[in-house]
Design an enzyme around this catalytic site. Structure first.
Site, PDB file in Angstrom:
ATOM      1  N   HIS A  52       0.848  -1.206   0.000  1.00 47.83           N
ATOM      2  CA  HIS A  52       0.000   0.000   0.000  1.00 47.83           C
ATOM      3  C   HIS A  52       0.876   1.245   0.000  1.00 47.83           C
ATOM      4  O   HIS A  52       0.651   2.174  -0.770  1.00 47.83           O
ATOM      5  CB  HIS A  52      -0.915  -0.015   1.237  1.00 47.83           C
ATOM      6  CG  HIS A  52      -1.950  -1.094   1.215  1.00 47.83           C
ATOM      7  ND1 HIS A  52      -3.292  -0.861   1.301  1.00 47.83           N
ATOM      8  CD2 HIS A  52      -1.820  -2.450   1.104  1.00 47.83           C
ATOM      9  CE1 HIS A  52      -3.951  -2.005   1.238  1.00 47.83           C
ATOM     10  NE2 HIS A  52      -3.079  -2.976   1.120  1.00 47.83           N
ATOM     11  N   ASP A  70      -6.906   4.491   3.205  1.00 45.42           N
ATOM     12  CA  ASP A  70      -7.527   3.271   2.671  1.00 45.42           C
ATOM     13  C   ASP A  70      -8.208   2.432   3.743  1.00 45.42           C
ATOM     14  O   ASP A  70      -9.335   2.012   3.550  1.00 45.42           O
ATOM     15  CB  ASP A  70      -6.544   2.415   1.851  1.00 45.42           C
ATOM     16  CG  ASP A  70      -5.241   2.132   2.572  1.00 45.42           C
ATOM     17  OD1 ASP A  70      -4.310   1.648   1.897  1.00 45.42           O
ATOM     18  OD2 ASP A  70      -5.157   2.387   3.784  1.00 45.42           O
TER      19      ASP A  70
HETATM   20  C1  LIG Z   1      -1.872  -3.564  -2.466  1.00 43.25           C
HETATM   21  C2  LIG Z   1      -1.946  -4.780  -1.592  1.00 43.25           C
HETATM   22  O1  LIG Z   1      -0.706  -4.883  -0.885  1.00 43.25           O
HETATM   23  C3  LIG Z   1      -0.337  -6.095  -0.269  1.00 43.25           C
HETATM   24  O2  LIG Z   1       1.041  -6.008  -0.516  1.00 43.25           O
HETATM   25  P1  LIG Z   1       2.135  -7.031  -1.048  1.00 43.25           P
HETATM   26  O3  LIG Z   1       3.444  -6.571  -0.558  1.00 43.25           O
HETATM   27  O4  LIG Z   1       1.742  -8.404  -0.740  1.00 43.25           O
HETATM   28  O5  LIG Z   1       2.076  -6.976  -2.646  1.00 43.25           O
HETATM   29  P2  LIG Z   1       2.287  -5.904  -3.755  1.00 43.25           P
HETATM   30  O6  LIG Z   1       1.044  -5.095  -3.919  1.00 43.25           O
HETATM   31  O7  LIG Z   1       2.771  -6.655  -4.921  1.00 43.25           O
HETATM   32  O8  LIG Z   1       3.435  -4.918  -3.248  1.00 43.25           O
HETATM   33  C4  LIG Z   1       4.760  -5.365  -3.092  1.00 43.25           C
HETATM   34  C5  LIG Z   1       5.668  -4.246  -3.562  1.00 43.25           C
HETATM   35  O9  LIG Z   1       6.934  -4.473  -2.983  1.00 43.25           O
HETATM   36  C6  LIG Z   1       7.920  -4.604  -3.992  1.00 43.25           C
HETATM   37  N1  LIG Z   1       8.851  -5.657  -3.603  1.00 43.25           N
HETATM   38  C7  LIG Z   1       8.393  -6.814  -3.054  1.00 43.25           C
HETATM   39  C8  LIG Z   1       9.293  -7.784  -2.667  1.00 43.25           C
HETATM   40  C9  LIG Z   1      10.685  -7.550  -2.846  1.00 43.25           C
HETATM   41  O10 LIG Z   1      11.538  -8.359  -2.506  1.00 43.25           O
HETATM   42  N2  LIG Z   1      11.068  -6.386  -3.413  1.00 43.25           N
HETATM   43  C10 LIG Z   1      10.189  -5.432  -3.798  1.00 43.25           C
HETATM   44  O11 LIG Z   1      10.572  -4.391  -4.318  1.00 43.25           O
HETATM   45  C11 LIG Z   1       7.181  -4.969  -5.270  1.00 43.25           C
HETATM   46  O12 LIG Z   1       7.892  -4.475  -6.398  1.00 43.25           O
HETATM   47  C12 LIG Z   1       5.836  -4.273  -5.075  1.00 43.25           C
HETATM   48  O13 LIG Z   1       5.899  -2.945  -5.567  1.00 43.25           O
HETATM   49  C13 LIG Z   1      -1.057  -7.343  -0.774  1.00 43.25           C
HETATM   50  O14 LIG Z   1      -0.327  -7.908  -1.825  1.00 43.25           O
HETATM   51  C14 LIG Z   1      -2.399  -7.077  -1.378  1.00 43.25           C
HETATM   52  O15 LIG Z   1      -2.919  -8.233  -2.000  1.00 43.25           O
HETATM   53  C15 LIG Z   1      -2.176  -6.012  -2.388  1.00 43.25           C
HETATM   54  O16 LIG Z   1      -3.224  -5.894  -3.283  1.00 43.25           O
END
Ligand SMILES: C[C@@H]1O[C@H](OP(=O)(O)OP(=O)(O)OC[C@H]2O[C@@H](n3ccc(=O)[nH]c3=O)[C@H](O)[C@@H]2O)[C@H](O)[C@H](O)[C@H]1O
Length: 451
Positions: A18, A115
């Protein structure tokens, strides 16, 4: 600030998915000349500075996350805890009401984006200035409209026409995940749906990260249900990161031929049970492709190494890595060696997946990810879901390998279809005026809300 500039405060839920998505939106709105006060836990700012492209227009406002019994000391976001503890963090989030009120009285924004803080609109009534609240969902509109329809279908008063494009059929295990949203406590004495309902009822407008070209009229359905103005920001594509890919990953990935490496990441929240963790990595081994899996250690394990199957590390030496920490996902997805992305379909990762050139394999976890996976696999046929048990939702190493081999075999009809359909979505998202038009209209609607 000139009259066309708005002072916007943002207070997203303590989840990296988020927070990062809100910061991407903050960049787009700052680019239109608006000033953003971005309220986040004080220790989280350091994880975000390289995402902030307008430091003179985006100000981070640090707050303390109250300690709640059962939360590890120092917890700030869902990145720090297992999913089962999210309700405790949400309780801490709700306790920040007083601190948030003091911040809003001090900075007096014209608009506040939020949110899950359903209590926030009430705080804006006593600022002494007009302050509009926008409930801005980074969870996709098909997911939210599905939930609203599910509730109303059960209540038998589905008076608002539900978008046919979202008539989604769930497996038994998926249905139980959706039920949990409606029933399980998420913060003291309130379910996640009750939180959605109160926030939607109290906000002045409802916004979504997304576009009608992909999500159809789902956002309008939600707006009709709550009789609120709907604002669509468009896909809010990440700004190019200012940093370079870490050398160790650039060197390792550079060893493999273009499009041959499988990248696996399940967002910042999902922690697999050990048996599923092992089935996932064994499935990667079965494919024979090189792979980079960025996964959190399974519950009960301090490191991913400790949870790997016997002999696994030796067998995949030089071909596969299971990394237990954070990686620069957007930069990894841009690397030419990456050919397949196994994603949990979180809304941030899904947009990053769609603008990548990887073949997509889908492994959703929570409710919005399940709906997003159905949209991509069934409606658009731009990705393949990993087969799972109808009742228990468990996947096997064979089902992981089968899904990867299906999309990576570009000679097969399915592999070709996936690539063609994904390319269509990618071209749409990256088309010259799609995002700029949405952001322009979104910004214009914010001015309209202020009257
Ligand atoms: C909105 C809501 O947020 C939650 O967050 P979650 O972290 O699981 O997933 P992402 O929305 O993909 O957010 C994850 C964010 O972290 C970044 N990232 C992740 C792992 C890593 O090793 N490195 C990175 O840069 C990735 O690029 C993305 O931008 C839930 O999913 C929910 O279902 C989703 O709709």
């Amino acid at each position: 600030m000139d009259s066309s500039s708005i002072h916007i405060a943002m207070y997203p839920w303590f989840a990296m998915g988020h927070i990062i998505a809100y910061l991407h939106l903050a960049n787009k709105l700052a680019n239109k000349g608006n000033k953003i006060s971005f309220i986040i836990p004080k220790g989280t700012k350091s994880k975000l500075v390289h995402f902030n492209h307008f430091p003179n227009l985006i100000t981070f406002v640090p707050i303390n996350v109250p300690h709640v019994h059962g939360l590890p000391h120092g917890t700030e976001t869902t990145l720090d805890i297992p999913f089962s503890s999210n309700t405790l963090l949400m309780t801490a989030f709700d306790i920040t009401q007083k601190e948030i009120e003091l911040i809003l009285v001090e900075i007096k924004p014209s608009i506040v984006f939020f949110d899950t803080a359903f209590w926030l609109p009430n705080l804006t009534r006593n600022l002494g200035v007009k302050c509009v609240t926008v409930l801005y969902w980074v969870i996709t509109s098909p997911s939210m409209s599905f939930i609203e329809y599910t509730v109303r279908k059960c209540d038998g008063n589905g008076e608002v026409e539900f978008p046919a494009s979202s008539s989604i059929k769930l497996h038994a295990h998926e249905g139980r995940v959706v039920d949990a949203i409606l029933k399980n406590e998420f913060g003291i004495g309130i379910s996640f749906y009750e939180r959605i309902w109160r926030a939607s009822t109290m906000a002045d407008a409802i916004g979504f990260k997304g576009c009608r070209e992909i999500e159809g009229p789902n956002a309008d359905y939600v707006g009709n249900v709550y009789r609120k103005p709907v604002l669509l920001s468009g896909p809010v594509l990440p700004e190019p990161q200012t940093s370079a890919l870490e050398e160790k990953w650039a060197l390792w990935l550079g060893k493999f031929k273009a499009g041959s490496v499988i990248y696996v990441a399940l967002g910042s929240e999902w922690i697999l049970q050990q048996n599923q963790f092992q089935e996932l990595v064994l499935g990667l081994e079965l494919t024979g492709f090189p792979f980079l899996a960025a996964l959190k250690p399974p519950l009960g394990f301090e490191s991913v190494e400790a949870a790997l199957p016997d002999g696994f590390k030796e067998r995949v030496q030089g071909r596969g890595i299971v990394h237990g920490g954070w990686v620069q996902q957007t930069l990894i997805l841009k690397h030419p060696s990456i050919g397949c992305f196994i994603t949990h379909c979180g809304s941030g990762s899904m947009i990053e997946a769609l603008v990548s050139q990887c073949q997509l394999v889908l492994l959703p976890n929570i409710f919005d990810q399940i709906i997003t996976a159905k949209l991509i696999s069934t409606t658009f046929k731009a990705g393949v879901e990993i087969r799972r048990g109808e009742e228990d939702g468990l996947f096997s190493k064979e089902s992981v390998s089968e899904a990867v081999m299906t999309v990576m075999n570009e000679e097969s009809d399915v592999g070709k279809e996936i690539k063609v359909n994904h390319t269509k979505l990618r071209s749409l998202l990256l088309s010259e005026d799609l995002e700029s038009t949405y952001v322009h209209c979104f910004n214009h609607k914010l001015h309209e809300l202020l009257g």
